[in-house]
Write an enzyme that holds these catalytic residues in place. Structure first.
Site: not given
Ligand code: PHE
Ligand code: ZN
Length: 873
Positions: A125, A266, A268-270, A303, A306, A325
Site C-alpha cells: 500500500e 505503524g 499494514m492490514e494485508n 488492522e 480493516h 482509514e
Molecule cells: N493502511 C495502514 C493502516 O492504516 C497504513 C499504511 C499505509 C501502512 C501505507 C503502510 C503503508 O493500517
Molecule cells: Zn488503517
C-alpha cells in the site's frame, strides 16, 4: 527535481480501468543474489470502461520477459517509459506472463519487496506492488491471488502469503522448499503480502461466533518471543468486540501477524497476513510503557478491523482513502474506549487532533478528508485523512445514534461487500438506513480547514429563556476560499449555579429536554432558544468534543474554573481547565498584567489534584498544560523559544504553589507492585515527579533515582528518566548511562532513550543529537530510529527553532540525506517546516532559505518535492 516537475493526479480524472485482472498466480524464487518473480495474470477487457486494445501496466521492477497467451513478446511489441509498460493491440481476454528480477537487499525504500535483518517482507500500500511486478496497480482492480514461494530451507524456514496454505514440499536436492498459498477473496494488489525468513511463532486459537476455528499466529524474531502475549490477547479482544458491536466475524482459517523492525508506518492490514512495525506488537512490562501497551492494543485492533472496513469493502481510488482509514480509526477508538476509560480516551484523541491535525488543516498542506489531487499518494496518509476522517464518521454516529449507525453499517456491507467504493457510498448507506439527508454533511469530505464557532448566550429573565447564537466560518485553505456552512452536531448542556444540570428544552418540546442536547448547526448563523429556566444557565458547549471545530465563547475565568470543577461532561471539565491555562499562558507570553499565574488557575489545579485519586488518569491529563504546538497555533509571528520558556515558567510556578500536594501524590502512588490497571496512578505519579523536578533545591534527583532503581516496569523507569531529562545533574547522567547499558539490545527501548534526549530543554540538544547519530544503536536506514531521534528533534520547538537557524539547517541536511534512502520518511520529516507562517519573520526567513536549498537539490524525490513546494508557495 530540476528537470521536470512531478505532475499531480486528480480525483475528477477518475475513469474505470480499461482492463480487469481476474486471477494472478505469483511465483517468488528467492535466491541469494536476487528474487525472481513470475506473474501469470488472466486479463480481460472491462465491460464498464471505454473500449481500448492498449494495455498499460504500472511497474518499476527490472523486466525480464513478457509473454502473451504463451508467446514471448519481442521488445518491439511493447514500450516501457515512466514506469508504465504499454502493450498495444491486445485481445479481449488473454493470459499475460511477466517475469521480473528484484534486489530486495538493495531496496531501502521499504516499499515492494525488501530485506530486514536477513528476512524478506513486502509493503504494497498504496503503490508498492508495481515494484514487484507489472500490474494494474489500483484498488478498483480486484483479483484472486495465489502465491508460491521457493527458498532455501535453512535461511528461509518460514514462507508466508495471504489466504490459506494449500501445499508445501521440497525441491529435488532437498536444500530448498516451497509453499503455496491461495487467497479465496478477491483483493486489490495493495493488500498483497509475502514474508520469508527465520521467525518464531506464538500460536493460539479463536472460535468465531459462527463456529469457525481460526488459528492465530504472531511471528517475531526468536529473541522477542517474550514480548508477544499482549498482542495476542489484544487480537482476541478485537475479534470478540467486532462480533459484539458490529456483528462482523473473521473469514479465513488463519490470521497471521508478522513484526518487522524496519517499517515505514505503524502496521499494514494485508489480507490474512498483517505486517507490523515491531513497535506495535512487542510489549512486556520491562520494555514497554503503559502508553506502548495501549498503542499495541489499538493498532492490533485497527488492522484487524480493516478486514471488513478496507479489505472486504475497499476503496475505489486513493482519493477515497478515508473511506477505510477514517472508519477504521473510528472503530479502533471505540474499541479502546470500551477497553479502558471512555472519557480519558476521548480526551487523548481530541488533544492529539488539536495538537497535530488542526495545524495540518491550517497549513500549506491542508487538504480535505477526501483530497482532490496528489503528487505522491504516500504523502496523504495524514492526520486529516485518518483522525479528522474518524471525527467525521463519529459525527454521523452522534447524529444517528449507536443503533442507527449499526444499521447504516449493516446496509453498507449488504450493498458493497466485495466491492471498491467511495466515501459517497458510505454516507449514502448511513443516510438511507436512517432516512436522513446528509447532503450538507458531505461538505466535511470536500472542504478543508477547521471550522470556527463563535457562540454567545442571551438571557431573558422574564420569560425564563436563554438563546444561544452560533456563528460558523471556516478559514481559507490552499485552493479553497469562501466555504459553505458545515452541518455540525453541537452537544450542549446547561449548568445551574449550584453545579447541577438543567434540562435543555426547546420551545417546540412538550416535555423537559435531555441534559445533553445535540443541536444540528447548519447555517452560517443560527439561534437556539432554551426555555423553562429559573436562572441564567452556564452553557457547557461542544460536549465530548462533538465536532472537530474550534469554539469560542466569552467565559469569565471563574466560569471556566466552575466548569472545570462541576461539569458532568468529563471532556468539558478537562477542556475548561485547558482553556483557562491557555489564556494564562498567552497572557504571560504577551506580557500582559502580572507576570505570574492567576490564583484562579492555581486554585483550579489544586482542586483537581485534591480530587485526583478518584480518576488518576483523568487527573494526569487535566493537570498537564496545553502543548507548545497548540499555543503556537494561537499566536501570530510567534517566538517559539519564548512560548517554551513561558510554559516552563508556568510549570515551575505550579510546582512551587502545589509542592506539598505533588509530593504527597508521588508518595501515595509509589512503591506499588505492578498491575496493568494502575496505569492511571503511574501517569499521575510520573506527572507529579516531573513537577517536583522543577523545584529549586528540591530532591527530585534522589526521588527519580529511587523510582528508577526500584522500578519493576518501563513506565516508571521512563518517568524517572523523563523527569531529569532537562537537568544537568549527576543523577541524570548516571540514570541515562545505566539505561543505555541495560537496554542496549532492545531496539525499541533505545528509541525511547534517543527521544528523551532529542526532546530535552537543554541548550546542548543539537550537539547531543548530532553525537547520538554516531551511536551504535542508531541507523539512518531505520525509520523508527530516524523518528525517535531526528523526528523528536523536529518536535522540540525550542531546539528546532533556535534563533540562529542551526536547527533548520540540521533538519534540512538530514532530510536530504534520508531522501536518498527512503523518500517517505524524509517527506514526513520535512513537514516540521510546515508552520513557517506561524513564526516571527526572522525565523521564517531562515526556514525559507533551508526549504529553498532542499527544493533545489538534484534528484529530490516526488515525496519531498510535493511537501516543500506547497510550503514555499
Ligand atoms: N493502511 C495502514 C493502516 O492504516 C497504513 C499504511 C499505509 C501502512 C501505507 C503502510 C503503508 O493500517
Ligand atoms: Zn488503517
Amino acid at each position: 527535481m530540476s528537470a521536470s516537475a512531478p505532475v499531480a493526479k486528480y480525483l475528477k480524472d477518475y475513469r474505470p480501468a480499461p482492463f480487469l485482472i481476474d486471477r494472478v498466480d505469483l511465483e517468488f524464487d528467492i535466491l541469494d543474489s536476487h528474487t525472481s518473480v513470475r506473474a501469470r495474470m488472466v486479463v480481460k477487457r472491462n465491460p464498464k470502461a471505454d473500449a481500448s486494445d492498449t494495455l498499460q501496466l504500472d511497474g518499476s521492477a527490472e523486466l525480464v520477459a513478457v509473454r502473451l497467451d504463451g508467446e514471448a513478446l519481442a521488445p518491439s511489441a511493447w514500450t516501457l517509459a515512466d514506469e508504465v509498460l504499454t502493450l498495444p493491440g491486445v485481445p479481449e481476454s488473454f493470459i499475460l506472463d511477466i517475469e521480473t528480477r528484484l534486489e530486495p537487499a538493495a531496496n531501502t525504500s521499504l516499499m515492494g519487496l525488501y530485506a530486514s535483518n536477513g528476512n524478506l517482507y513486502t509493503q504494497c500500500e498504496p503503490e508498492g506492488f508495481r515494484k514487484i511486478t507489472y500490474y494494474l496497480d489500483r484498488p478498483d482492480v480486484m483479483a484472486k491471488f495465489s502465491t508460491t514461494l521457493i527458498a532455501d530451507r535453512q535461511r528461509f524456514p518460514v514462507l508466508l502469503s495471504n489466504g490459506n496454505k494449500v501445499g508445501e514440499g521440497l525441491t529435488e536436492n532437498r536444500k530448498r522448499h516451497w509453499v503455496k498459498w491461495v487467497d479465496p477473496y478477491r483483493k486489490p494488489a495493495y493488500l498483497f503480502a509475502v514474508v520469508a525468513g527465520k521467525l518464531s511463532v506464538l500460536r493460539d486459537h479463536y472460535t468465531t461466533r459462527g463456529g469457525r476455528k481460526v488459528t492465530l499466529e504472531i511471528y517475531v524474531a526468536p529473541a522477542d518471543m517474550d514480548k508477544t502475549a499482549h498482542a495476542m490477547s489484544s487480537l482476541k479482544k478485537s475479534m470478540q468486540w467486532d462480533e459484539q458491536v458490529f456483528g462482523l466475524e473473521y473469514d479465513l482459517d488463519t490470521y497471521m501477524i508478522v513484526a518487522v523492525g524496519d517499517f515505514n508506518m505503524g502496521a499494514m492490514e494485508n489480507k490474512g497476513l498483517n505486517i507490523f512495525n515491531t513497535k506495535f506488537v512487542l510489549a512486556n512490562r520491562e520494555t514497554a510503557t503503559d502508553f506502548d501497551f495501549e498503542g499495541v492494543e489499538a493498532v492490533i485492533a485497527h488492522e484487524y478491523f480493516h478486514n471488513w472496513t478496507g479489505n472486504r469493502v475497499t476503496c475505489r481510488d486513493w482519493f477515497q482513502l478515508s473511506l477505510k482509514e477514517g472508519l477504521t480509526v473510528f472503530r479502533d477508538q471505540e474499541f479502546s474506549a470500551d477497553m479502558q476509560s471512555r472519557a480519558v480516551k476521548r480526551i487523548e484523541d481530541a488533544r492529539g487532533l488539536r495538537a497535530l491535525q488542526f495545524p495540518e488543516d491550517a497549513g500549506p498542506t491542508a487538504h480535505p478528508v477526501r483530497p482532490e489531487s496528489y503528487i505522491e499518494m504516500n504523502n496523504f496518509y495524514t492526520l486529516t485523512v485518518y483522525e479528522k476522517g474518524a471525527e467525521v464518521v463519529r459525527m454521523i454516529h452522534t447524529l444517528v445514534g449507536a443503533a442507527g449507525f449499526r444499521q447504516g453499517m449493516d446496509l453498507y456491507f449488504r450493498r458493497h461487500d466485495g466491492q471498491a467504493v467511495t466515501c459517497e457510498d458510505f454516507v449514502a448507506a448511513m443516510a438511507d438506513a436512517n432516512h436522513i439527508d446528509l447532503t450538507q454533511f458531505k461538505r466535511w469530505y470536500s472542504q478543508a480547514g477547521t471550522p470556527v464557532l463563535d457562540v454567545s448566550l442571551d438571557w431573558f429573565a422574564e420569560g425564563g429563556a436563554a438563546s444561544l447564537t452560533v456563528r460558523q466560518h471556516c478559514p481559507d485553505t490552499p485552493g479553497q476560499t469562501d466555504k459553505l456552512p458545515f452541518h455540525i452536531p453541537l452537544a450542549v448542556g446547561l449548568l445551574a449555579a449550584d453545579g447541577s444540570e438543567l434540562p435543555v428544552t426547546l420551545a417546540s418540546d412538550d416535555a423537559p429536554g435531555p441534559l445533553t442536547r445535540v443541536l444540528s448547526v447548519t447555517e452560517a448563523e443560527q439561534t437556539f432558544t432554551f426555555v423553562g429556566l429559573n436562572e441564567k444557565p452556564l452553557p457547557s458547549l461542544l460536549r465530548n468534543f462533538s465536532a472537530p471545530v474550534r469554539l469560542n465563547y466569552a467565559y469569565r475565568d471563574e466560569e471556566l474554573a466552575f466548569l472545570c470543577a462541576h461539569d458532568s461532561d468529563a471532556f468539558n471539565r478537562w477542556e475548561a481547565g485547558q482553556t483557562l491555562a491557555t489564556r494564562e499562558l498567552l497572557r504571560l507570553y504577551r506580557g500582559e498584567g502580572e507576570a505570574t499565574l492567576s490564583a484562579c488557575l492555581i486554585d483550579a489545579f489544586a482542586q483537581l489534584l485534591d480530587h485526583a485519586d478518584s480518576d488518576p488518569a483523568f487527573a494526569a491529563l487535566a493537570l498537564t498544560l496545553p502543548a507548545e504546538v497548540e499555543l503556537l497555533e494561537l499566536q501570530d509571528h510567534a517566538d517559539p523559544a519564548r512560548l517554551c520558556q513561558v510554559r516552563e515558567q508556568a510549570r515551575a510556578e505550579l510546582a512551587q504553589a502545589l509542592a506539598e500536594r505533588w509530593d504527597a501524590a508521588w508518595r501515595r502512588h509509589s512503591g506499588l507492585a505492578f498491575r496493568h490497571e494502575d496505569a492511571g496512578r503511574r501517569a499521575l505519579k510520573n506527572l507529579a515527579l516531573s513537577y517536583l523536578a522543577l523545584l529549586p533545591g528540591g530532591d527530585a534527583g534522589a526521588l527519580a533515582s529511587q523510582q528508577y532503581q526500584q522500578a519493576d516496569n518501563m513506565t516508571d523507569r521512563m518517568g524517572a528518566l523523563a523527569a531529569l531529562a532537562d537537568s544537568h545533574s549527576h543523577a541524570r547522567d548516571t540514570l541515562f548511562a545505566d539505561f543505555a547499558q541495560r537496554f542496549a539490545d532492545e531496539a525499541l527501548v533505545m528509541d525511547k532513550w534517543f527521544t528523551l534526549q532529542a526532546g530535552s530543554r537543554r541548550q546542548d540538544v543539537l550537539r547531543t543529537v548530532t553525537a547520538l547519530m554516531e551511536h551504535p544503536a542508531f541507523a539512518l536506514t531505520n525509520p523508527n530510529k530516524v523518528r525517535a531521534l531526528i523526528g523528536a528533534f523536529g518536535r522540540n520547538l525550542a531546539a528546532f527553532h533556535a534563533a540562529d537557524g542551526s536547527g533548520y539547517r540540521f533538519m534540512a541536511d538530514q532530510v536530504l540525506a534520508i531522501d536518498a534512502i527512503n523518500p517517505q520518511v524524509a517527506s514526513r520529516l520535512v513537514s516540521c517546516f510546515n508552520r513557517r507562517s506561524r513564526v516571527e519573520p526572522a525565523r521564517a526567513e531562515l526556514m525559507r532559505v533551508e526549504l529553498a536549498r532542499v527544493l533545489a537539490h538534484d534528484g529530490l524525490s516526488r515525496d519531498v518535492y510535493e511537501i516543500v513546494s506547497k510550503n514555499l508557495n
